[in-house]
Write a protein that holds these residues in place. Structure first.
Motif, short mmCIF file in Angstrom:
data_model
loop_
_atom_site.label_atom_id
_atom_site.label_comp_id
_atom_site.label_asym_id
_atom_site.label_seq_id
_atom_site.Cartn_x
_atom_site.Cartn_y
_atom_site.Cartn_z
N PHE A 188 0.85 -1.19 0.00
CA PHE A 188 0.00 0.00 0.00
C PHE A 188 0.89 1.24 0.00
N VAL A 189 0.67 2.09 -1.00
CA VAL A 189 1.46 3.31 -1.14
C VAL A 189 0.51 4.49 -1.34
N ALA A 190 1.08 5.68 -1.33
CA ALA A 190 0.31 6.86 -1.71
C ALA A 190 0.22 6.90 -3.23
N LEU A 191 -0.97 7.15 -3.76
CA LEU A 191 -1.12 7.22 -5.21
C LEU A 191 -0.14 8.22 -5.82
N SER A 192 0.15 9.29 -5.10
CA SER A 192 1.04 10.33 -5.61
C SER A 192 2.45 9.81 -5.93
N GLN A 193 2.82 8.68 -5.33
CA GLN A 193 4.16 8.12 -5.56
C GLN A 193 4.28 7.40 -6.89
N ILE A 194 3.14 7.02 -7.46
CA ILE A 194 3.16 6.19 -8.67
C ILE A 194 2.31 6.76 -9.79
N TYR A 195 1.87 8.01 -9.63
CA TYR A 195 0.86 8.57 -10.52
C TYR A 195 1.27 9.96 -10.97
N LYS A 196 1.02 10.26 -12.24
CA LYS A 196 1.30 11.61 -12.75
C LYS A 196 0.44 11.85 -13.98
N ASP A 197 -0.24 12.98 -13.97
CA ASP A 197 -1.02 13.43 -15.12
C ASP A 197 -2.02 12.38 -15.62
N GLY A 198 -2.74 11.79 -14.68
CA GLY A 198 -3.86 10.92 -15.05
C GLY A 198 -3.55 9.45 -15.25
N LYS A 199 -2.33 9.02 -14.97
CA LYS A 199 -2.04 7.60 -15.16
C LYS A 199 -0.97 7.10 -14.20
N VAL A 200 -1.01 5.79 -13.93
CA VAL A 200 0.01 5.13 -13.13
C VAL A 200 1.28 5.05 -13.98
N THR A 201 2.40 5.50 -13.41
CA THR A 201 3.62 5.66 -14.20
C THR A 201 4.46 4.39 -14.31
N SER A 202 4.26 3.42 -13.44
CA SER A 202 5.04 2.18 -13.52
C SER A 202 4.31 1.05 -12.81
N GLY A 203 4.63 -0.18 -13.19
CA GLY A 203 4.03 -1.34 -12.52
C GLY A 203 2.52 -1.41 -12.74
N GLY A 241 -3.24 28.64 -3.96
CA GLY A 241 -3.40 29.25 -5.27
C GLY A 241 -3.57 28.26 -6.40
N PRO A 242 -3.93 28.74 -7.58
CA PRO A 242 -4.23 27.87 -8.73
C PRO A 242 -3.03 27.10 -9.27
N LYS A 243 -1.83 27.70 -9.22
CA LYS A 243 -0.66 27.01 -9.77
C LYS A 243 -0.30 25.79 -8.92
N ALA A 244 -0.31 25.95 -7.60
CA ALA A 244 -0.05 24.81 -6.71
C ALA A 244 -1.16 23.78 -6.82
N ALA A 245 -2.39 24.24 -6.93
CA ALA A 245 -3.54 23.33 -7.04
C ALA A 245 -3.41 22.42 -8.26
N ALA A 246 -2.95 22.98 -9.37
CA ALA A 246 -2.79 22.19 -10.59
C ALA A 246 -1.74 21.09 -10.40
N VAL A 247 -0.65 21.42 -9.70
CA VAL A 247 0.39 20.42 -9.43
C VAL A 247 -0.15 19.33 -8.50
N ILE A 248 -0.83 19.74 -7.45
CA ILE A 248 -1.37 18.79 -6.48
C ILE A 248 -2.33 17.81 -7.15
N LYS A 249 -3.21 18.30 -7.99
CA LYS A 249 -4.19 17.44 -8.68
C LYS A 249 -3.50 16.50 -9.66
N SER A 250 -2.40 16.96 -10.26
CA SER A 250 -1.70 16.12 -11.26
C SER A 250 -1.10 14.87 -10.64
N TYR A 251 -0.90 14.90 -9.31
CA TYR A 251 -0.36 13.73 -8.61
C TYR A 251 -1.45 12.87 -7.98
N GLY A 252 -2.70 13.09 -8.35
CA GLY A 252 -3.77 12.20 -7.92
C GLY A 252 -4.46 12.59 -6.64
N TYR A 253 -4.16 13.76 -6.09
CA TYR A 253 -4.84 14.23 -4.88
C TYR A 253 -6.15 14.92 -5.25
#
Length: 255
Positions: A188-203, A241-253
């Motif tokens: 069990f991991v945080a989704l943010s560790q394996i996720y970026k821009d709408g998809k799981v990045t590995s495994g 702010g909006p710039k940080a929010a966009a980054v946070i959402k891109s990691y699955g939060y």
């Protein structure tokens, strides 16, 4: 050519001193305790934060429970980005934070992950099959994602069945490392560790439904050591702010 201070007119020297003082006040460093699951997002945010504000973010990463102990023992952190909402609330109750500064900066998502492609199915049935030798989780006493993992196991009726297979990391980063290095088939991991821009990045991974564990509300707060820090206040505002929010959402939060 070097101009000696003694040759400057008094008004010119005073202007230089004022400009230096103004510049120093505008640009500062902020010491931040960051929950391990938020490592990648804060590194991305830090670059934009420095570029946009002039302030520099100095981060330390670890388990929320361990940070609580360090803060109580006088660690020099000015801002705390927790992996839960209860620890900042506790610090607030105990008088260790700036009143009114606490807010939820992200809502975390738990994932069951394997470094092997195709090992984890989309519904997490691999967990129930119990054919693996090792299951990695973060320390549930110190890491909210570890606690969420134990809640999922309990909901699935697997607590006793898998207890001898569990390998426990001190924080979510170590839990991830056990899986990424092959010391555990899945964990069990945080989704943010394996996720970026709408998809799981590995495994392969199962994104655990939020209904299977308590909400992982992650709160930020300015600590007493940052009460007079312009950089600490700027960071908290930047995270909203909006710039940080966009980054946070891109990691699955969620926000």
């Amino acid at each position: 050519m070097m101009i000696r201070a003694s040759r400057l007119a008094p008004t010119s020297l005073a202007t230089l001193i004022a400009l230096f003082t103004f510049s120093s006040a505008q640009a500062d460093e902020v010491q931040v305790a960051v929950a391990a699951n938020f490592t990648a997002p804060i590194q991305a945010i830090a670059a934009d934060f420095e570029k946009d504000t002039g302030h520099k973010l100095i981060a330390a990463y670890g388990a929320t429970g361990q940070f609580y102990t360090q803060i109580k023992n006088g660690a020099p952190f000015e801002v705390f980005l927790s992996a839960d909402d209860t620890t900042p609330q506790k610090l607030e109750t105990e008088g260790d934070t700036v009143k009114g500064s606490r807010f939820t900066y992200a809502v975390g998502t738990l994932a069951l992950w394997s470094a092997k492609e195709g090992y984890v199915d989309a519904k997490g049935e691999v967990l129930k099959k119990n054919e693996y030798k090792h299951l990695s989780i973060a320390n549930p006493k110190a890491a909210p994602y570890g606690l969420a993992a134990t809640q999922v196991l309990a909901k699935e009726g697997l607590t006793e069945k898998v207890k001898d297979k569990i390998v426990e990391g001190q924080n979510i980063t170590q839990a991830y490392q056990f899986v990424s290095t092959g010391n555990a088939e899945l964990g069990f991991v945080a989704l943010s560790q394996i996720y970026k821009d709408g998809k799981v990045t590995s495994g392969s991974a199962w994104i655990v439904p939020a209904s299977m564990h308590d909400p992982i509300k992650q709160d930020a707060v300015i600590l007493n050591k940052g009460k007079d820090s312009a950089a600490a206040k700027a960071l908290v505002e930047y995270l909203k702010g909006p710039k940080a929010a966009a980054v946070i959402k891109s990691y699955g939060y969620e926000l």
